[in-house]
Design a protein around this motif. Structure first.
Motif, short mmCIF file in Angstrom:
data_model
loop_
_atom_site.label_atom_id
_atom_site.label_comp_id
_atom_site.label_asym_id
_atom_site.label_seq_id
_atom_site.Cartn_x
_atom_site.Cartn_y
_atom_site.Cartn_z
N UNK A 1 -18.64 -41.33 31.82
CA UNK A 1 -19.89 -41.62 31.27
C UNK A 1 -20.14 -42.79 30.64
N UNK A 2 -19.25 -43.37 30.17
CA UNK A 2 -19.34 -44.67 29.33
C UNK A 2 -19.48 -45.94 30.22
N UNK A 3 -18.70 -45.66 31.33
CA UNK A 3 -19.00 -46.70 32.36
C UNK A 3 -20.25 -46.79 33.40
N UNK A 4 -20.79 -45.20 33.41
CA UNK A 4 -22.17 -45.28 33.88
C UNK A 4 -23.23 -45.94 32.98
N UNK A 5 -23.21 -45.64 31.78
CA UNK A 5 -23.93 -46.39 30.75
C UNK A 5 -23.71 -47.92 30.72
N UNK A 6 -22.57 -48.34 31.03
CA UNK A 6 -22.54 -49.76 31.17
C UNK A 6 -23.13 -50.40 32.19
N UNK A 7 -22.76 -49.52 33.48
CA UNK A 7 -23.53 -50.02 34.65
C UNK A 7 -25.07 -50.00 34.55
N UNK A 8 -25.71 -48.91 33.93
CA UNK A 8 -27.01 -48.70 33.78
C UNK A 8 -27.63 -50.04 32.93
N UNK A 9 -26.91 -50.21 31.78
CA UNK A 9 -27.20 -51.41 30.94
C UNK A 9 -27.40 -52.71 31.89
N UNK A 10 -26.17 -53.05 32.75
CA UNK A 10 -25.96 -54.04 33.65
C UNK A 10 -26.94 -54.38 34.36
N UNK A 11 -27.50 -53.15 35.07
CA UNK A 11 -28.62 -53.00 36.02
C UNK A 11 -30.03 -53.64 35.43
N UNK A 12 -30.15 -52.99 34.19
CA UNK A 12 -31.60 -53.34 33.53
C UNK A 12 -31.61 -55.12 33.14
N UNK A 13 -30.45 -55.21 32.27
CA UNK A 13 -30.13 -56.80 32.08
C UNK A 13 -30.20 -57.60 33.10
N UNK A 14 -29.63 -57.33 34.39
CA UNK A 14 -29.70 -58.08 35.68
C UNK A 14 -31.10 -58.14 36.26
N UNK A 15 -32.04 -57.19 36.25
CA UNK A 15 -33.34 -57.12 36.58
C UNK A 15 -34.12 -58.16 35.76
N UNK A 16 -33.99 -57.83 34.35
CA UNK A 16 -34.58 -58.62 33.61
C UNK A 16 -34.50 -60.17 33.87
N UNK A 17 -33.12 -60.61 33.97
CA UNK A 17 -32.69 -61.87 34.34
C UNK A 17 -33.46 -62.37 35.64
N UNK A 18 -33.43 -61.72 36.60
CA UNK A 18 -34.30 -61.93 37.84
C UNK A 18 -35.55 -62.27 37.73
N UNK A 19 -36.22 -61.53 36.58
CA UNK A 19 -37.65 -61.49 36.49
C UNK A 19 -37.93 -62.76 35.17
N UNK A 20 -36.85 -63.52 35.08
CA UNK A 20 -37.07 -64.78 34.20
C UNK A 20 -37.19 -64.44 32.98
N UNK A 21 -36.61 -63.05 32.55
CA UNK A 21 -36.38 -62.78 30.86
C UNK A 21 -34.97 -63.15 30.58
N UNK A 22 -34.76 -63.81 29.47
CA UNK A 22 -33.41 -64.09 28.92
C UNK A 22 -33.05 -63.06 27.73
#
Length: 117
Positions: A12-33
């Motif tokens: 469960x912790x790893x799934x939450x970690x991956x979910x956060x990484x997905x969101x942060x990466x999408x935001x980064x790709x969208x130009x948000x830091x």
């Protein structure tokens, strides 16, 4: 999130970690830091290290690990803050968690892996 036979707290912790990484990466790709994003319990430098590590910056990972900066509590608070900032609906959060779970199941240990040895 689906229930799985490997439904341990670690998974469960790893799934939450991956979910956060997905969101942060999408935001980064969208130009948000997110490097300046505050993380409860951490100063600005530590928060930056944690975010850089979550974005897979290999130079930040060893120091983040040494300082034990990534905890389940911090992941949950950070994930909740990004979800709120993005105004994600319950359905979008469910889809995000499903995608993260599928990613974990694709790369994580199989429940029957230990019995196959």
């Amino acid at each position: 999130m689906r229930s799985s036979t490997s439904g341990t707290g670690k998974t469960a912790g790893r799934v939450l970690l991956l979910a956060l990484q997905i969101l942060l990466k999408l935001r980064e790709e969208d130009g948000r830091n997110d490097l300046g994003r505050p993380v409860p319990g951490l100063d600005a430098e530590e928060a930056g290290l944690m975010i850089r590590t979550l974005l897979r910056d290999a130079t930040a990972a060893p120091e983040t690990s040494r300082r034990e900066l990534i905890t389940l509590d911090r992941l949950l608070v950070l994930l909740a803050s990004v979800i709120a900032e993005e105004s994600l609906s319950e359905e979008e959060v469910d889809a995000l968690l499903e995608a993260a779970e599928e990613s974990w199941l694709d790369v994580g240990p199989r429940p029957d892996a230990s019995s196959a040895a």
